[in-house]
Design an enzyme around this catalytic site. Structure first.
Site, PDB file in Angstrom:
ATOM      1  N   GLY A  65       0.761  -1.238   0.000  1.00  0.00           N
ATOM      2  CA  GLY A  65       0.000   0.000   0.000  1.00  0.00           C
ATOM      3  C   GLY A  65       0.792   1.289   0.000  1.00  0.00           C
ATOM      4  O   GLY A  65       0.253   2.349  -0.291  1.00  0.00           O
ATOM      5  N   HIS A  66       2.086   1.216   0.323  1.00  0.00           N
ATOM      6  CA  HIS A  66       2.863   2.450   0.386  1.00  0.00           C
ATOM      7  C   HIS A  66       3.571   2.665  -0.940  1.00  0.00           C
ATOM      8  O   HIS A  66       4.698   2.216  -1.144  1.00  0.00           O
ATOM      9  CB  HIS A  66       3.848   2.443   1.558  1.00  0.00           C
ATOM     10  CG  HIS A  66       4.318   3.819   1.915  1.00  0.00           C
ATOM     11  ND1 HIS A  66       5.575   4.257   1.619  1.00  0.00           N
ATOM     12  CD2 HIS A  66       3.684   4.857   2.509  1.00  0.00           C
ATOM     13  CE1 HIS A  66       5.714   5.512   2.036  1.00  0.00           C
ATOM     14  NE2 HIS A  66       4.573   5.899   2.572  1.00  0.00           N
ATOM     15  N   ILE A  67       2.909   3.316  -1.824  1.00  0.00           N
ATOM     16  CA  ILE A  67       3.308   3.645  -3.184  1.00  0.00           C
ATOM     17  C   ILE A  67       3.289   2.376  -4.070  1.00  0.00           C
ATOM     18  O   ILE A  67       4.350   1.824  -4.408  1.00  0.00           O
ATOM     19  CB  ILE A  67       4.676   4.358  -3.269  1.00  0.00           C
ATOM     20  CG1 ILE A  67       4.874   5.369  -2.142  1.00  0.00           C
ATOM     21  CG2 ILE A  67       4.862   4.974  -4.651  1.00  0.00           C
ATOM     22  CD1 ILE A  67       3.799   6.447  -2.039  1.00  0.00           C
TER      23      ILE A  67
END
Length: 161
Positions: A65-67
């Site tokens: 989910g983080h980039i």
């Protein structure tokens, strides 16, 4: 221009294991995906310096989910790794019997600068040098390094909870 390494990087053997994950667990309570240290590779009580390594796995919990498409380690996770390093170092100073039921946690974060990125599959070297260690709190100057580049620096204050 970033400051110099708190501990000369050429003096750190990332394959040296002073404390492995099991030994770190004896001092630090985080488990599962919140464990952000793979091993302690340097500890000098007299100089107040400590170094640890985080081998960033290929699929860390934050990667999806983080980039998406370009997973970057969140800065807060970098700082968490440094805090865990400092917590381990503080535990080496105090009597385990007296502090066994207490947790050494965040008390503050100052002078934080993110200077680079950390990706899955990389190795981050975390450095810490004590500013002061007192019975109620400790302050450490910390840095993270990947492939010879500083990725963060921060002053971390911890306290007994």
């Amino acid at each position: 221009m970033p400051p110099r390494a708190l501990i000369p990087l050429e003096t750190i053997d990332v394959d040296c294991v002073l404390a492995d994950l099991e030994a770190i667990r004896k001092s630090n309570p985080p488990r599962y995906e919140m464990e952000q240290l793979s091993r302690i590779v340097l500890y000098d009580a007299e100089a107040g310096s400590v170094a640890g390594v985080l081998d960033v796995v290929d699929e860390p919990f934050w990667a999806r989910g983080h980039i998406p498409g370009r997973p970057l380690m969140p800065g807060v996770i970098m700082i968490e790794a440094a805090a865990q390093l400092c917590s381990w170092a503080v535990r080496q100073v105090y009597d385990p019997a007296e502090y066994a039921d207490r947790f050494f946690g965040f008390g503050g974060i100052d002078n934080v600068k993110f200077r680079g990125t950390v990706f899955p599959g990389q190795q981050m070297i975390i450095l810490g040098v004590k500013g002061e260690v007192r019975p109620r709190r400790a302050v450490f100057h910390t840095q993270g390094w990947v492939e010879g580049r500083m990725v963060f620096q921060a002053e971390i204050t911890g306290m007994w909870v």
